[in-house]
Enzyme design. Structure first.
Site, mmCIF file in Angstrom:
data_model
loop_
_atom_site.group_PDB
_atom_site.id
_atom_site.type_symbol
_atom_site.label_atom_id
_atom_site.label_comp_id
_atom_site.label_asym_id
_atom_site.label_seq_id
_atom_site.Cartn_x
_atom_site.Cartn_y
_atom_site.Cartn_z
ATOM 1 N N TYR A 130 13.727 31.698 4.259
ATOM 2 C CA TYR A 130 12.469 32.341 4.646
ATOM 3 C C TYR A 130 12.457 32.667 6.136
ATOM 4 O O TYR A 130 12.896 31.859 6.957
ATOM 5 C CB TYR A 130 11.291 31.413 4.357
ATOM 6 C CG TYR A 130 10.982 31.278 2.872
ATOM 7 C CD1 TYR A 130 10.637 32.385 2.108
ATOM 8 C CD2 TYR A 130 11.017 30.024 2.271
ATOM 9 C CE1 TYR A 130 10.348 32.254 0.758
ATOM 10 C CE2 TYR A 130 10.715 29.884 0.918
ATOM 11 C CZ TYR A 130 10.382 31.007 0.168
ATOM 12 O OH TYR A 130 10.094 30.872 -1.153
ATOM 13 N N LYS A 135 0.836 -1.202 0.000
ATOM 14 C CA LYS A 135 0.000 0.000 0.000
ATOM 15 C C LYS A 135 0.873 1.256 0.000
ATOM 16 O O LYS A 135 2.060 1.191 0.351
ATOM 17 C CB LYS A 135 -0.928 -0.007 1.219
ATOM 18 C CG LYS A 135 -0.205 0.018 2.543
ATOM 19 C CD LYS A 135 -1.137 -0.348 3.689
ATOM 20 C CE LYS A 135 -0.421 -0.231 5.019
ATOM 21 N NZ LYS A 135 -1.160 -0.912 6.094
HETATM 22 C C1 LIG Z 1 -0.436 -1.880 6.790
HETATM 23 C C2 LIG Z 1 -1.057 -3.163 7.153
HETATM 24 C C3 LIG Z 1 -0.270 -4.307 7.347
HETATM 25 C C4 LIG Z 1 1.238 -4.282 7.336
HETATM 26 O O1 LIG Z 1 1.732 -3.782 8.556
HETATM 27 P P1 LIG Z 1 3.285 -3.717 8.891
HETATM 28 O O2 LIG Z 1 3.316 -3.328 10.314
HETATM 29 O O3 LIG Z 1 3.881 -2.668 8.008
HETATM 30 O O4 LIG Z 1 3.867 -5.063 8.620
HETATM 31 C C5 LIG Z 1 -0.929 -5.496 7.577
HETATM 32 N N1 LIG Z 1 -2.284 -5.560 7.641
HETATM 33 C C6 LIG Z 1 -3.057 -4.482 7.481
HETATM 34 C C7 LIG Z 1 -4.520 -4.617 7.575
HETATM 35 C C8 LIG Z 1 -2.478 -3.244 7.247
HETATM 36 O O5 LIG Z 1 -3.248 -2.159 7.103
#
Ligand SMILES: *Cc1c(COP(=O)(O)O)cnc(C)c1O
Length: 375
Positions: free
Chosen positions: A266, A39
């Site tokens: 700035y 993601k």
């Molecule tokens: C982001 C996410 C993960 C992965 O989590 P990590 O801590 O980065 O391994 C797994 N399951 C769900 C539902 C997530 O949203």
């Protein structure tokens, strides 16, 4: 190498990614597959580049947050299962079929919306066991069983998410156990009703470390694959030899003298007490460095040495103090995240300076950064 001409870029060290895959695989019980979490553009790394490498290392299960993230992977030829973890608007359900994506059933009401689409959709059912974000509540077993009866839902998986499994505190450990118990109870009720269990998953990165006793079909691994944990402390505590996949680099654009009494940037927020050499760097908050690292909170590395940020970080640039570094010149490389000779800045360090976690720093890296893949 493209990195030789870019203004600012990400380097992806695929050797380190393969190393992390091997470490994480070695921690999983037999029969449990890695489901790589891609993601937010693979936590800023570049989802297509990362997915390609994972595909060629035999990983064939992925998660993304949104349907368009899934479409992007398919359009670049990524093979295997792709599960969408979040909400998809019903007008986009056709994309699920067109691109062979699996949708999460985020609650009972949503199951009906999916069924109403009128054609079969492959889904994973999410159970809310205590985080209270997505999923049908584990105590609403009748609704969960109803989800299993919809004729257009092809149920390929069922899962939940643990929300304090990163913590050692006894109350948190108890809470995690409660979540697992709630989940197992749902699973047993499903079986009692005569449904065979689909694929089951529950753990993310921390769950693999802190609840290595759990054995399910998949583990959804994100941050550990990218070579760190959420904080510096955790990365050191779990010390299992993960290696960061990503480095971020930019250029020195100008080098000049700031005379005693002059100020820079700035708001004239930093004033020189003595003559100093400063360099402008082709990297600003739009590229992903948090602006709160201005005025000496953060630094970059040039020729293996620390150059503190002076003045306020701008959208596209920032100025650093290079008084102590010899021979800095236009076009030189400044390391924002990664190694420079013997020194290193990690995403966890930047996160600590900014009061956040590594994943926020990584996932907010700017869209205009180029990418260099180191095979
Ligand atoms: C982001 C996410 C993960 C992965 O989590 P990590 O801590 O980065 O391994 C797994 N399951 C769900 C539902 C997530 O949203």
């Amino acid at each position: 190498m493209m990195g030789n001409t870019a203004r600012a870029w990400i380097e992806l060290d695929m050797n380190n990614l393969r190393h992390n895959i091997n470490i994480m695989r070695s921690l999983l019980p037999d029969g449990c597959q890695l489901m790589a979490v891609l993601k937010a553009n693979a936590y800023g790394h570049g989802a297509v580049e990362i997915a390609r490498e994972l595909n060629s290392n035999g990983i064939r299960a992925f998660c993304v947050a949104s349907v368009l993230e899934g479409v992007e992977l398919r359009e670049h030829g990524i093979e295997g299962e792709i599960l969408i973890l979040g909400y998809t608007h019903p007008t986009q359900f056709y994309l699920l079929r067109k691109y062979s994506l699996m949708q999460t059933v985020i609650d009972y009401e949503y199951a009906k919306a999916l069924d109403d689409y009128g054609e079969e959709l492959i889904v994973h059912v999410k159970i809310d066991t205590g985080m209270h974000r997505l999923g049908e509540r584990s105590d609403n077993v009748d609704q969960i069983l109803q989800i299993f009866k919809y004729k257009n839902l092809v149920i390929d998986g069922i899962y939940t998410h643990l929300c304090v499994v990163d913590s050692d505190r006894q109350v948190d450990r108890n809470f995690t156990q409660k979540q697992i118990d709630n989940f197992n109870w749902v699973l047993s009720r499903i079986q009692k009703q005569g449904f065979s269990l689909p694929k089951v998953h529950i753990q993310s990165s921390y769950g693999i470390f802190n609840r290595s006793d759990l054995s399910f079909d998949y583990a959804r691994v994100g941050i550990a694959l990218y070579g760190m944990l959420y904080t510096l402390d955790d990365t050191e505590k779990y010390n299992i030899g993960l290696r960061p996949v990503l480095s971020v680099k930019a250029r020195v654009s100008t080098v000049k003298t700031l005379f005693a009494g002059e100020a820079v940037g700035y708001g004239l927020a930093f004033k020189a007490l003595h003559n100093m050499r400063i360099a402008a760097i082709t990297f600003g908050y739009a590229d992903g460095i948090p602006r709160c690292l201005s005025c000496g909170i953060g630094h970059v590395l040039i020729n293996g040495q620390k150059a503190p940020i002076v003045g306020r970080i701008c959208m596209d640039q920032m100025m650093v103090d290079v008084s102590g570094i010899e021979d800095v010149k236009q076009g030189d490389i400044a390391v924002i995240i990664g190694k420079s000779d013997k020194d290193e800045i990690t995403a966890c360090e930047i996160a600590e300076q900014a009061g956040t976690v590594s994943t926020e720093i990584l996932s907010r890296l700017g869209r205009r950064l180029e990418r260099v893949v180191l095979i």
